[in-house]
Structure formats: structure tokens, C-alpha cells
Design a protein around this motif. Structure first.
Motif, PDB file in Angstrom:
ATOM      1  N   THR A  24       0.825  -1.208   0.000  1.00 16.99           N
ATOM      2  CA  THR A  24       0.000   0.000   0.000  1.00 16.99           C
ATOM      3  C   THR A  24       0.857   1.254   0.000  1.00 16.99           C
ATOM      4  OG1 THR A  24      -1.779  -1.146   1.187  1.00 16.99           O
ATOM      5  CG2 THR A  24      -1.782   1.261   1.251  1.00 16.99           C
ATOM      6  N   PHE A  25       1.872   1.300   0.867  1.00 17.15           N
ATOM      7  CA  PHE A  25       2.723   2.487   0.939  1.00 17.15           C
ATOM      8  C   PHE A  25       3.565   2.641  -0.314  1.00 17.15           C
ATOM      9  CE2 PHE A  25       1.633   2.531   5.435  1.00 17.15           C
ATOM     10  CZ  PHE A  25       1.580   3.889   5.689  1.00 17.15           C
ATOM     11  N   TRP A  26       3.985   1.527  -0.922  1.00 20.38           N
ATOM     12  CA  TRP A  26       4.754   1.643  -2.162  1.00 20.38           C
ATOM     13  C   TRP A  26       3.896   2.245  -3.261  1.00 20.38           C
ATOM     14  CZ3 TRP A  26       4.673   0.166  -7.211  1.00 20.38           C
ATOM     15  CH2 TRP A  26       5.878   0.292  -7.917  1.00 20.38           C
ATOM     16  N   ASN A  27       2.627   1.852  -3.324  1.00 20.20           N
ATOM     17  CA  ASN A  27       1.732   2.384  -4.347  1.00 20.20           C
ATOM     18  C   ASN A  27       1.426   3.867  -4.150  1.00 20.20           C
ATOM     19  OD1 ASN A  27       1.262   0.199  -6.122  1.00 20.20           O
ATOM     20  ND2 ASN A  27      -0.087  -0.762  -4.649  1.00 20.20           N
ATOM     21  N   LEU A  28       1.666   4.395  -2.951  1.00 22.77           N
ATOM     22  CA  LEU A  28       1.440   5.810  -2.686  1.00 22.77           C
ATOM     23  C   LEU A  28       2.682   6.659  -2.959  1.00 22.77           C
ATOM     24  CD1 LEU A  28      -0.685   5.592   0.584  1.00 22.77           C
ATOM     25  CD2 LEU A  28      -1.488   6.148  -1.709  1.00 22.77           C
ATOM     26  N   GLY A  29       3.841   6.026  -3.133  1.00 20.43           N
ATOM     27  CA  GLY A  29       5.060   6.737  -3.482  1.00 20.43           C
ATOM     28  C   GLY A  29       5.734   7.407  -2.296  1.00 20.43           C
ATOM     29  N   SER A  30       7.053   7.411  -2.289  1.00 18.56           N
ATOM     30  CA  SER A  30       7.808   8.067  -1.231  1.00 18.56           C
ATOM     31  C   SER A  30       9.268   8.182  -1.647  1.00 18.56           C
ATOM     32  CB  SER A  30       7.702   7.255   0.072  1.00 18.56           C
ATOM     33  OG  SER A  30       8.503   7.842   1.081  1.00 18.56           O
ATOM     34  N   LEU A  31       9.916   9.244  -1.161  1.00 22.40           N
ATOM     35  CA  LEU A  31      11.363   9.389  -1.326  1.00 22.40           C
ATOM     36  C   LEU A  31      12.100   8.942  -0.073  1.00 22.40           C
ATOM     37  CD1 LEU A  31      11.627  12.887  -3.082  1.00 22.40           C
ATOM     38  CD2 LEU A  31      11.350  10.626  -4.117  1.00 22.40           C
ATOM     39  N   ASN A  32      11.358   8.450   0.914  1.00 23.43           N
ATOM     40  CA  ASN A  32      11.969   8.009   2.163  1.00 23.43           C
ATOM     41  C   ASN A  32      12.851   6.780   1.914  1.00 23.43           C
ATOM     42  OD1 ASN A  32      12.518   7.933   4.890  1.00 23.43           O
ATOM     43  ND2 ASN A  32      10.738   6.683   5.367  1.00 23.43           N
ATOM     44  N   GLY A  33      13.937   6.701   2.655  1.00 26.54           N
ATOM     45  CA  GLY A  33      14.844   5.563   2.496  1.00 26.54           C
ATOM     46  C   GLY A  33      15.740   5.663   1.280  1.00 26.54           C
ATOM     47  N   ALA A  34      15.855   6.846   0.693  1.00 28.84           N
ATOM     48  CA  ALA A  34      16.741   7.015  -0.462  1.00 28.84           C
ATOM     49  C   ALA A  34      18.182   6.718  -0.062  1.00 28.84           C
ATOM     50  CB  ALA A  34      16.636   8.443  -0.999  1.00 28.84           C
ATOM     51  N   SER A  35      18.873   6.046  -0.938  1.00 33.32           N
ATOM     52  CA  SER A  35      20.278   5.715  -0.687  1.00 33.32           C
ATOM     53  C   SER A  35      21.030   5.792  -2.009  1.00 33.32           C
ATOM     54  CB  SER A  35      20.411   4.313  -0.092  1.00 33.32           C
ATOM     55  OG  SER A  35      19.939   3.330  -1.003  1.00 33.32           O
ATOM     56  N   TYR A  36      22.331   5.898  -1.919  1.00 30.17           N
ATOM     57  CA  TYR A  36      23.125   5.999  -3.134  1.00 30.17           C
ATOM     58  C   TYR A  36      23.031   4.733  -3.975  1.00 30.17           C
ATOM     59  CZ  TYR A  36      25.047  10.167  -0.944  1.00 30.17           C
ATOM     60  OH  TYR A  36      25.176  11.398  -0.348  1.00 30.17           O
ATOM     61  N   SER A  37      22.873   3.568  -3.312  1.00 34.00           N
ATOM     62  CA  SER A  37      22.759   2.316  -4.063  1.00 34.00           C
ATOM     63  C   SER A  37      21.475   2.270  -4.886  1.00 34.00           C
ATOM     64  CB  SER A  37      22.816   1.120  -3.105  1.00 34.00           C
ATOM     65  OG  SER A  37      21.763   1.166  -2.164  1.00 34.00           O
ATOM     66  N   ARG A  38      20.380   2.860  -4.365  1.00 35.28           N
ATOM     67  CA  ARG A  38      19.125   2.930  -5.120  1.00 35.28           C
ATOM     68  C   ARG A  38      19.158   4.044  -6.153  1.00 35.28           C
ATOM     69  NH1 ARG A  38      14.326   3.870  -1.119  1.00 35.28           N
ATOM     70  NH2 ARG A  38      13.259   4.146  -3.132  1.00 35.28           N
ATOM     71  N   LEU A  39      20.041   4.998  -5.950  1.00 41.63           N
ATOM     72  CA  LEU A  39      20.018   6.222  -6.747  1.00 41.63           C
ATOM     73  C   LEU A  39      20.748   6.094  -8.070  1.00 41.63           C
ATOM     74  CD1 LEU A  39      19.171   9.208  -6.778  1.00 41.63           C
ATOM     75  CD2 LEU A  39      21.285   9.730  -5.551  1.00 41.63           C
ATOM     76  N   TRP A  40      21.884   5.427  -8.075  1.00 41.37           N
ATOM     77  CA  TRP A  40      22.716   5.501  -9.277  1.00 41.37           C
ATOM     78  C   TRP A  40      22.072   4.893 -10.523  1.00 41.37           C
ATOM     79  CZ3 TRP A  40      24.251   1.225 -11.922  1.00 41.37           C
ATOM     80  CH2 TRP A  40      24.299   0.017 -11.244  1.00 41.37           C
ATOM     81  N   PRO A  41      21.289   3.774 -10.436  1.00 45.37           N
ATOM     82  CA  PRO A  41      20.640   3.318 -11.683  1.00 45.37           C
ATOM     83  C   PRO A  41      19.660   4.347 -12.240  1.00 45.37           C
ATOM     84  CG  PRO A  41      20.578   1.596  -9.981  1.00 45.37           C
ATOM     85  CD  PRO A  41      20.988   2.858  -9.309  1.00 45.37           C
ATOM     86  N   LEU A  42      18.890   4.994 -11.354  1.00 47.98           N
ATOM     87  CA  LEU A  42      17.937   6.006 -11.801  1.00 47.98           C
ATOM     88  C   LEU A  42      18.654   7.195 -12.421  1.00 47.98           C
ATOM     89  CD1 LEU A  42      15.115   7.287 -11.988  1.00 47.98           C
ATOM     90  CD2 LEU A  42      15.430   8.079  -9.632  1.00 47.98           C
ATOM     91  N   LEU A  43      19.767   7.617 -11.825  1.00 49.20           N
ATOM     92  CA  LEU A  43      20.507   8.763 -12.368  1.00 49.20           C
ATOM     93  C   LEU A  43      21.031   8.459 -13.771  1.00 49.20           C
ATOM     94  CD1 LEU A  43      22.550  10.082  -9.298  1.00 49.20           C
ATOM     95  CD2 LEU A  43      20.507  11.085 -10.343  1.00 49.20           C
ATOM     96  N   LEU A  44      21.515   7.239 -13.976  1.00 51.43           N
ATOM     97  CA  LEU A  44      22.011   6.865 -15.306  1.00 51.43           C
ATOM     98  C   LEU A  44      20.886   6.892 -16.339  1.00 51.43           C
ATOM     99  CD1 LEU A  44      24.436   3.895 -14.489  1.00 51.43           C
ATOM    100  CD2 LEU A  44      25.041   6.224 -15.179  1.00 51.43           C
ATOM    101  N   VAL A  45      19.747   6.280 -15.984  1.00 59.85           N
ATOM    102  CA  VAL A  45      18.618   6.245 -16.918  1.00 59.85           C
ATOM    103  C   VAL A  45      18.083   7.645 -17.170  1.00 59.85           C
ATOM    104  CG1 VAL A  45      16.249   5.438 -17.227  1.00 59.85           C
ATOM    105  CG2 VAL A  45      17.981   3.881 -16.332  1.00 59.85           C
ATOM    106  N   SER A  46      17.915   8.428 -16.095  1.00 57.86           N
ATOM    107  CA  SER A  46      17.376   9.789 -16.233  1.00 57.86           C
ATOM    108  C   SER A  46      18.291  10.657 -17.091  1.00 57.86           C
ATOM    109  CB  SER A  46      17.190  10.426 -14.851  1.00 57.86           C
ATOM    110  OG  SER A  46      16.284   9.687 -14.065  1.00 57.86           O
ATOM    111  N   ALA A  47      19.590  10.534 -16.870  1.00 60.46           N
ATOM    112  CA  ALA A  47      20.533  11.324 -17.672  1.00 60.46           C
ATOM    113  C   ALA A  47      20.445  10.945 -19.147  1.00 60.46           C
ATOM    114  CB  ALA A  47      21.957  11.113 -17.154  1.00 60.46           C
ATOM    115  N   GLY A  48      20.337   9.636 -19.433  1.00 58.72           N
ATOM    116  CA  GLY A  48      20.219   9.202 -20.820  1.00 58.72           C
ATOM    117  C   GLY A  48      18.961   9.733 -21.486  1.00 58.72           C
ATOM    118  N   VAL A  49      17.819   9.645 -20.786  1.00 55.70           N
ATOM    119  CA  VAL A  49      16.556  10.135 -21.337  1.00 55.70           C
ATOM    120  C   VAL A  49      16.600  11.650 -21.510  1.00 55.70           C
ATOM    121  CG1 VAL A  49      14.076  10.372 -20.875  1.00 55.70           C
ATOM    122  CG2 VAL A  49      15.230   8.199 -20.416  1.00 55.70           C
ATOM    123  N   ALA A  50      17.159  12.350 -20.496  1.00 52.42           N
ATOM    124  CA  ALA A  50      17.217  13.811 -20.544  1.00 52.42           C
ATOM    125  C   ALA A  50      18.151  14.314 -21.642  1.00 52.42           C
ATOM    126  CB  ALA A  50      17.664  14.358 -19.189  1.00 52.42           C
TER     127      ALA A  50
END
Length: 345
Positions: free
Chosen positions: A194-220
Motif C-alpha cells: 500500500t505504501f509503495w503504491n502511494l510513493g515516497s522518497l523516504n529511504g533514499a540511498s546511493y545504491s538505489r540512486l545511481w541506476p535512476l541517475l544513469l537512466v534519467s541522464a540518458g533520457v534527458a
């Protein structure tokens, strides 16, 4: 078309707004930091020789908690807004949303499989375990989007209307499958889902971040290169073909970039609505439909909006935290209704 704001003025304003959002995101929270200390600690984290006396706590909070969270918010907000522009350009409709091609519902289904069926993945290596939820959500989003695109293809052509209808049908099918997993879940997994479906930035970590940064940079980096082609597509597919645009290739690129960007964003932060719908609409209202302005401006506006929404989520019920999807819906839905009513008037 007359614009309300000149592009240069818009970019300067959005850049300053984004800097302000970053600064406040780093400074404010359950433990608020003085703005000057926040700036000094951030400069120290960047390697600048700033006097460290009295900055130990600020540096620890920024480096371990707020900096990865802020970077996550920037990447998610920017890529969701950029994907919204791509889908609105593809469907030639300012009311289009990135979820129309099924990526959000597919990611939700993948997350439900990982959360509810987590016991079946007990034998996975330790290096894979922490990424299981994000990986399943990402693959689920890509899989459903690929199926929607395949259903929209016929005789070597991609029919946008068919793809839209296929997206609606598969979104409903994925939603029913998520409902089934919700029914089968126990109390603990149901709360997580339920909480995942509501979205959150809580618990952000560098290990979770770097794949998103790579994909976002490529798309951008890629989508703005297709700005002129998107401008031509606004005239219609036949007209774009006569102008020398490979429309079928453009459709593939838009769907692929949207699937990558939204899939990675949802995998990292859960379901966050309205950013990809409202932000491009607002920027288009201010600066017109030229994608050379619309695409980069939407990145800045989407990143700023999500950081401000995260601030509300953190501070509204502190020390508890609201899911950010609730905040974006409360902000986005009334604002979007206002835009609709204003446009009708």
C-alpha cells in the motif's frame, strides 16, 4: 502563438526555483538546519575547504540522508515531467499521461510480485536481494509497455489510437492482478504494498540512486534532440513525413524513452502521479508548445515541484511522513482542474 513568458526569462526563473527547492530540501525536515550551515556543509561535501567547526551534525545529516533524497527527488521529478512531454507529443494531446502506455501499471504489478511473492525469491544472492523490488518494478513496466507497443503495431505501422486503447486495457488487467496480490497478502506485506503504491522518497540511498541517475541522464540527453521532430509531429503524421521525419522511428524512441524513464522512476520511488501530467501542461501554458523550450523547462519544473511536494510530505505531520503521492495528488488535481476550467473559459 503568443507566450506569457519569454524562454530566457522562464529558464532563469525555473533555475532559481530549482536551486531554492534544493536548498530547502537539504535544510528542512524533522531536524531543521540553519540555511547557512546547510550551504557550508554542502560545500564541504563537494570537497571545498570550508571550516568544519560546528558542522559535523549538518554534514552527517546531509551526506547520509538528505542529499541522496534530494537527488532522488530531482531525478524522479525531472524524468516524469520529461516523459509526460514525450507522451503528450506522441498522442498530440496535452491531457496525455506517461501511464497511458502501461508503464506505471506494469511497474506496480512487478512490485506486487516482488513484495507479496518475496518468499519465493529467498535463494537469490545477497547482492541482488536489496534491488529485487526495484528490478521487478522496472521489468514489469518495460514488459507491459512492450506489449502495448506490440499490440499497436500492424503492417509495419504504429497506430496511436490502437496503442492508447491497448494501454487502457492492459492497465486495467495489471490493476486487477495487483488487486489479486493485495487480496493474497498478509498484514505486513499489504502495508508495504500500500505504501509503495502511494510513493515516497523516504529511504533514499546511493545504491538505489545511481541506476535512476544513469537512466534519467540518458533520457534527458536524448529526448531534447528530438524536439524539432516533435514540433513537426504536432502538425500530424502525414505532414511530419513530408517534412522528412521518420515518424515510426520517432514513435519507437518516445515509447522506449518513456518506458525507461518512468519505469526507473517508479522502481526507485513508487507510484507518484500528476507530475507528468500537470508540469508539461503548465510549462506549455507559460511558454507555448515549442518542444525546444518545453522539454528542458519541464525537467526543471518537474524536479522543483517534486522537491516542494516532498517538503510538504516531510513537514506536514512531522515527525511522521506523508506518502508523496498523496501530496502530488492534492496539489496536482485541483490545479489541473483550474487549468481545464480556465482553458474552457
Amino acid at each position: 502563438m503568443t507566450t506569457l513568458v519569454k524562454p530566457k526569462t522562464l529558464f532563469i526563473g525555473l533555475a532559481l526555483l530549482c536551486v531554492l527547492a534544493i536548498w530547502l530540501s537539504l535544510a528542512l525536515g524533522p531536524v531543521s538546519l540553519p540555511l547557512l550551515d546547510t550551504l557550508k556543509a554542502a560545500l564541504r561535501l563537494m570537497g571545498l575547504p570550508i571550516e568544519a567547526q560546528g558542522l559535523e551534525q549538518a554534514e552527517l545529516i546531509l551526506g547520509q540522508i538528505r542529499l541522496p533524497r534530494t537527488l532522488l527527488g530531482l531525478a524522479v521529478g525531472g524524468v516524469l515531467a520529461l516523459s509526460g512531454v514525450a507522451m503528450q507529443g506522441l498522442f498530440r494531446n496535452p491531457l496525455a499521461d506517461p501511464g497511458l502506455v502501461g508503464v506505471s501499471s506494469g511497474a506496480a504489478l512487478g512490485a506486487a510480485v516482488a513484495i507479496v511473492g518475496g518468499s519465493f525469491f529467498g535463494g537469490l544472492p545477497d547482492a541482488v536481494g536489496p534491488y529485487l523490488l526495484s528490478l521487478c518494478a522496472f521489468l514489469g513496466g518495460l514488459g507491459v509497455t512492450a506489449l502495448v507497443y506490440r499490440l499497436g503495431r500492424h503492417n509495419g505501422q504504429t497506430n496511436v489510437a490502437t496503442m492508447l486503447l491497448a494501454g487502457i486495457a492492459l492497465t486495467a488487467l495489471a490493476g486487477s492482478a495487483v488487486g489479486l496480490f493485495t487480496y493474497l497478502a498478509d498484514d505486513a506485506t499489504l502495508r508495504t504494498l500500500t505504501f509503495w503504491n502511494l510513493g515516497s522518497l523516504n529511504g533514499a540511498s546511493y545504491s538505489r540512486l545511481w541506476p535512476l541517475l544513469l537512466v534519467s541522464a540518458g533520457v534527458a540527453l536524448w529526448l531534447p534532440r528530438r524536439a524539432k521532430a516533435l514540433n513537426a509531429l504536432l502538425l500530424g503524421e502525414s505532414e511530419a513525413n513530408h517534412l522528412g521525419i521518420d515518424v515510426e522511428r520517432l514513435k519507437r524512441e518516445l515509447v522506449f524513452c518513456t518506458a525507461l524513464g518512468v519505469g526507473a522512476a517508479v522502481a526507485a520511488a513508487g507510484m507518484i502521479g500528476f507530475v507528468g501530467l500537470v508540469v508539461p501542461h503548465l510549462v506549455r501554458f507559460l511558454a507555448g508548445p515549442d518542444h525546444r523550450v518545453l522539454l528542458p523547462a519541464s525537467v526543471l519544473a518537474g524536479a522543483s515541484l517534486l522537491l516542494f511536494a516532498d517538503l510538504v510530505a516531510r513537514l506536514a505531520l512531522a515527525p511522521a511522513e506523508l506518502p508523496i503521492g498523496i501530496v502530488t495528488a492534492f496539489i496536482g488535481a485541483p490545479f489541473f482542474l483550474y487549468l481545464l476550467l480556465r482553458g474552457r473559459a
